[in-house]
Design an enzyme around this catalytic site. Structure first.
Site, short mmCIF file in Angstrom:
data_model
loop_
_atom_site.label_atom_id
_atom_site.label_comp_id
_atom_site.label_asym_id
_atom_site.label_seq_id
_atom_site.Cartn_x
_atom_site.Cartn_y
_atom_site.Cartn_z
N LYS A 144 0.84 -1.17 0.00
CA LYS A 144 -0.01 0.09 -0.02
C LYS A 144 0.74 1.10 -0.10
O LYS A 144 2.06 1.13 0.73
CB LYS A 144 -0.93 -0.08 1.19
CG LYS A 144 -2.12 1.02 1.48
CD LYS A 144 -2.92 0.83 2.60
CE LYS A 144 -4.00 1.69 2.77
NZ LYS A 144 -4.67 1.56 3.96
N SER A 192 -9.72 1.58 3.11
CA SER A 192 -8.70 2.25 2.46
C SER A 192 -7.86 1.52 1.50
O SER A 192 -7.22 2.02 0.58
CB SER A 192 -7.98 3.37 3.25
OG SER A 192 -7.19 2.67 4.00
N SER A 234 -9.79 -1.12 7.44
CA SER A 234 -9.03 -0.81 5.99
C SER A 234 -8.45 -1.82 5.23
O SER A 234 -8.21 -1.91 3.96
CB SER A 234 -8.18 0.47 6.30
OG SER A 234 -8.73 1.61 6.18
#
Lengths: 527, 480
Positions: B75, B150, B174
């Site tokens: 990420k 996210s 997330s």
């Protein structure tokens, strides 16, 4: 009516004498300021106010690495050469507590008789400033490492006890350098250096007492070997809260917080200025506002920086990146046992064990190394008073002249002991020994060797001195007459003349003896 | 076009048998990226130029390292030395990290090939990845829908077969919610299980890095690599890391599973409920004992979360000020520079949360909001402590709905926040949780089953999830 100044005690003078760098000049400035305030008419009427001062001292703890990362804390390196992702606050970096800094903070807390917190916990103090890379400072808010305690300052008429509020650990910020139109640069080398903030209660009642407090605190920190307390390099910094009020009033007056004082002297002068300003404003019927003011050293005034309304809301909250941990009693006890003798304990001991005056003991104790040197010399020399006189006199003069500490001076306690023993055994006069001292320091040689090299040896041979005595008696008829007519003091003068004639080499006791003998003959054996 | 999934485990088996070289294995995924990422937009940076060096490095490496030659994506909030880390924000424009996150260092040591950074909600603030400053990521199951967030880029990349393994971060769901939306496996480890050093902080007391994968086995493999104590992270736990793969096969016979009633109330989509209840029945049929439990403070979780998380975020994001790195807007003076940089650099949701967090920490409000939230947080934690005295695992839906349409909730932050209603308590309590696909629902959108366990009991989560996965089959793959 003149105010009695508490600060006239020797401790104060002593400490000032010992501040490094331009000592003599500091001393002179102190006197000037003293006289200025003395003659200040406001000062006279100002008897109706009492001064209330509290100090916040930031001291950099002497650790090899920073508080939350492994970077070096050495002063004076190339800008930004001692940085890493952690102290630069780069995205993703996390702090890890330096246990050595923590232990040193506990040590100071214990030396100030504080209560050590059972839990070590950190908080974030949030504010934006370019010298603060994360825009928050990791500090301690509600659980300082040490709470409470006290510091005794001065000793004339008994020490004054100043209560300590708290001592907490935090990280230092970087240094901004303004380069005029070119903007500003920031050096993060200092960022993350461990700082201990020591906050006093508002128990200090004069600028002079504030300086005393700082001197005493500095002495303790130096004794504990937790900081080098170098104000020029910023390892000791002081902010002051000051207000004045009518005597007997229970409420505190409106306070100013003073910043930007770069020496103890500056702290004292800034406070002096601010006391006068507060009194003047009040006497003119004006109102004070609570504000932060900066000391302007050059103009010797304080200038407003920000008012209470402009004060930051620091939005403290627990630092989630550092897990609070228990401080074990065992660790606290272990640190306590490592404290060693503190300056005030040593001061008392020197007065009882060596029968020194408060002044002499104060001078010696104000410098840990010097006091240790003193004790080393005393192990070999029978009269401590003589050792103290030598250290506070000629040796200290040499230190001051050369801007060196006793360690840097290179003089060995054994060498000084031997020199003093040569006075004891009458090989040297005191004057001769003093003359030898610089050479002894410069050469690092054995005193006897230096004495031989200089051809300095006390004349203790009556045969050699008698002709000189005869000559002095011949030349100083008036003094001889004075003596013979009963003025004992004239003898001292004659001894002095013998010393002069021999270039200081005469054994004064022997000269005294021979003079008496010769004069007795003159008087016709009456003596 | 139906496809067969390639998992990390399969890759490793084929590497070890000599049937495939890492270069070909990695090449397979890079080609897949090229073929589908134009539609999915999961990647922010594919890091192509660094791959060759990494492949060469494998030659001098012991082939038995756990991820030898396996491509992994991270990420965009996990720093990689010499690479851009932007947290999908304009404010980090131009920033290159001079250091590797601990998880990245561990991936390198394990022989993984770092193949790109994935899209996310800016600074991980969001539940749909629509808050990225750079691009919107599509759900591979339906390109008009969100991948969740996210860590939407990581979940979508895994689901689309662009990468076998990816790291996400989970502050309130997330990892799990996008895993659920994209039909993949995602685990939020126990707080302290994985080092946060190098994870750009959102809410320090809640953040954890965790794995996203197609199978439970792959997720277990990846967690085994990244977990463990790190001297650089004071909040990481000094506890041994078990061999998660080894204990996968233990089954669920006699396991006590609690069904918290508060997770099945109002707001839960009927289709999701049906699928999750079916999944629980399946676990029961496998020998688990499933009983209702109560978690009375669940209803406060979202309120507590949006105080604690935003408070920490407001402070964590203060460093993005234009002074040292990243974006610096032209300005007249210091204050102006701060204001403009942050105004131009941060997106709407970041500003909203920084404001909220600043507010709850302000003097006069601290006690009423932040301090109270901390107290309620400890009550929520106690709910879990109590529940885990009676059961080994809790089973809940991961999210109240399946993936929603792009743009559907972006104007309505409160509705968006409710998307994390079942995942947030986990972070507040610090316990581990996994989301596994429990069905491709109707109309063929994935539903996630969430399993939660005691702190540091990830092994049990993997074991239960693996038993379920084995029973129902999978991985489920979207046609792309």
């Amino acid at each position: 009516m003149r105010m009695k100044r508490r600060s006239e005690g020797p401790f104060y003078r002593i400490y000032n004498k010992h501040e490094r760098g331009g000592r003599s000049e500091e001393g002179r400035r102190k006197l000037d300021v003293g006289r200025e305030t003395w003659d200040d008419p406001l000062r006279e009427s100002a008897m109706e106010y009492e001064t209330v001062i509290g100090l916040e001292v930031h001291v950099q703890l002497l650790t090899r690495s920073k508080l939350f990362c492994g970077c070096s804390t050495l002063f004076g390196a190339q800008p930004n050469s001692q940085t890493c992702p952690v102290c630069l606050g780069l995205p993703g970096s996390l702090p890890v507590l330096n246990r050595e800094a923590f232990r040193k903070a506990v040590k100071v807390g214990l030396a100030l008789h504080g209560e050590i917190s059972q839990v070590a916990k950190f908080d974030r103090k949030n504010y934006f400033y370019p010298d603060l890379p994360k825009n928050y400072q990791i500090s301690q808010y509600d659980l300082p490492i040490a709470r409470g305690g006290w510091l005794d300052v001065g000793f004339e008429g008994g020490p004054k006890r100043v209560r300590i509020t708290r001592a907490h650990l935090e990280e230092d910020a970087g240094k901004l350098m303004h380069v005029g139109k070119g903007g500003s640069r920031v050096d993060f080398n200092r960022t993350g250096t461990p700082l201990l903030e020591i906050v006093s209660e508002p128990d200090i009642s004069s600028p002079q007492e504030a300086a005393l407090y700082l001197s005493e605190l500095k002495a303790i920190l130096l004794y504990l070997e937790v900081s080098d307390c170098n104000m020029e390099e910023g390892s000791l910094r002081c902010d002051a809260n000051i207000s004045v009020r009518r005597p007997g009033s229970k409420e505190l007056g409106v306070k100013s917080e003073l910043k930007n004082m770069n020496s103890f002297k500056a702290v004292e002068r800034a406070l002096e200025f601010e006391v006068s300003r507060h009194r003047r404003v009040l006497e003119e019927g004006g109102r004070l506002i609570q504000e932060t003011r900066l000391w302007d050293e050059r103009q010797a005034v304080t200038q407003p920086m920000r008012s209470k309304e402009e004060a930051h809301d620091y939005r403290y909250f627990p630092e989630p990146d550092l897990v609070p941990f228990r401080i074990s009693q065992a660790e606290v006890d272990e640190i306590r046992s490592s404290l060693g003798e503190l300056p005030r304990e040593r001061l008392n001991r020197f007065q009882t064990e060596y029968e020194l005056s408060a002044y002499d003991a104060g001078v010696l104790v104000s410098d840990k190394a010097l006091s240790e040197f003193f004790e080393a010399v005393c192990r070999a020399v029978p009269r401590p008073k003589q050792v103290a006189n030598w250290l506070t006199g000629p040796v200290l003069s040499e230190m001051n002249a050369r801007h060196k500490t006793i360690r840097e001076l290179g003089l060995k306690p054994e060498a000084l002991a031997k020199l003093l023993m040569r006075i004891e055994d009458r090989t040297l006069t005191n004057t001769m020994a003093k003359e030898i001292l610089p050479a002894l320091i410069d050469s690092g040689k054995d005193p006897d060797e230096v004495v031989r090299g200089k051809g300095l040896k006390q004349v203790s041979d009556a045969g050699a001195l008698e002709p000189v005595v005869e000559q002095v008696i011949r030349k100083n008829g008036q003094s001889v007459q004075d003596f013979l007519s009963g003025k004992e003091r004239a003898l001292g003068f004659l001894v002095g003349q013998v010393m002069k004639e021999t270039g200081g080499k005469a054994n004064p006791a022997l000269a005294h003896q021979l003079l008496l003998k010769a004069l007795a003959v003159k008087k016709g054996g009456a003596l | 076009m139906p496809r067969t999934a390639t998992t990390a485990t399969e890759l490793l088996n084929r590497y070890r048998s000599g049937a495939l070289s890492p270069r070909d294995g990695v090449g397979h995924f890079l080609r897949r990226q090229e073929a589908v990422d134009g539609k999915v937009s999961a990647f922010l940076d594919t890091c192509r130029e660094g791959i060759e060096t990494q492949l060469k490095g494998l030659e001098s490496m012991d082939k038995s390292v756990p991820l030898w030659g396996v491509p992994v994506a991270v990420k965009d909030n996990i720093v990689v030395r010499g690479r851009k880390t932007r947290c999908a924000s304009k404010i980090l424009e131009g920033f290159e990290s001079p250091y590797d996150a601990t998880v990245v260092r561990k991936l390198r040591q394990a022989g993984a090939i770092l193949c790109g950074t994935t899209n996310m909600d800016e600074f991980a603030f969001g539940s749909s990845t629509e808050n990225s400053a750079f691009q919107k990521t599509a759900n591979p199951w339906d390109l008009t829908r969100v991948p969740g967030g996210s860590s939407g880029g990581s979940a979508a990349a895994v689901a689309a077969g662009e990468i076998p393994l990816a790291l996400g971060s989970d502050t309130g769901g997330s990892i799990r919610q996008p895993a659920s939306f994209c039909g993949v496996v995602g685990l939020k480890p126990t707080y302290g299980r994985v080092s946060r050093y190098g994870l750009v902080a959102f809410a320090s007391s809640l953040d954890q890095i965790g794995p996203l994968a197609l199978t439970v086995r792959d997720a277990a493999l990846l967690l085994g690599v990244i977990a463990g104590w790190d001297p650089m992270d004071s909040t990481s736990a000094d506890m041994p890391v078990p061999d998660y793969v080894k204990t996968l096969e233990g089954g669920v016979q006699g396991l006590r599973i609690g069904i918290p009633q508060e997770y099945f109330g109002e707001g839960l989509d009927a289709g999701v409920r049906e699928n999750v209840e079916l999944a629980i029945d399946t676990l029961r049929s496998l020998g688990a004992q499933c009983d209702p439990v109560s978690m009375p403070h669940t209803q406060y979780a979202i309120s507590v979360y949006y105080i604690v998380a935003t408070a920490e975020a407001s402070s964590n994001l203060a460093r993005f000020d234009g002074v040292q790195y990243g974006l610096r807007s032209s300005s007249e003076n210091l204050l102006d520079m701060y204001c403009r940089t942050r105004d131009e650099g941060f997106g709407m949701e970041v500003k909203r949360r920084v404001l909220l967090g600043t507010y709850v920490l302000s003097s006069g409000y601290y006690d009423a909001y932040y301090l109270k939230a901390l107290r309620v947080r400890s009550l929520i934690k106690r709910d879990f402590d109590e529940a885990f005295k009676r059961v080994d695992v809790l089973a809940t839906p991961t999210s109240p709905t399946v993936s929603f349409r792009l743009g559907e909730k972006i104007q309505d932050p409160l509705t968006m926040y409710l998307s994390d209603i079942y995942t947030i308590s986990t972070n507040l309590a610090g316990v581990p949780a996994i989301s596994i696909p429990c069905a491709a629902g109707d109309p063929s959108l994935p539903v996630g089953l969430q399993l939660l366990a005691k702190p540091f009991d990830e092994a049990t989560l993997f074991r239960v999830a693996h038993a379920y996965e084995t029973k129902v089959g999978g991985p489920f793959l979207p046609d792309l």
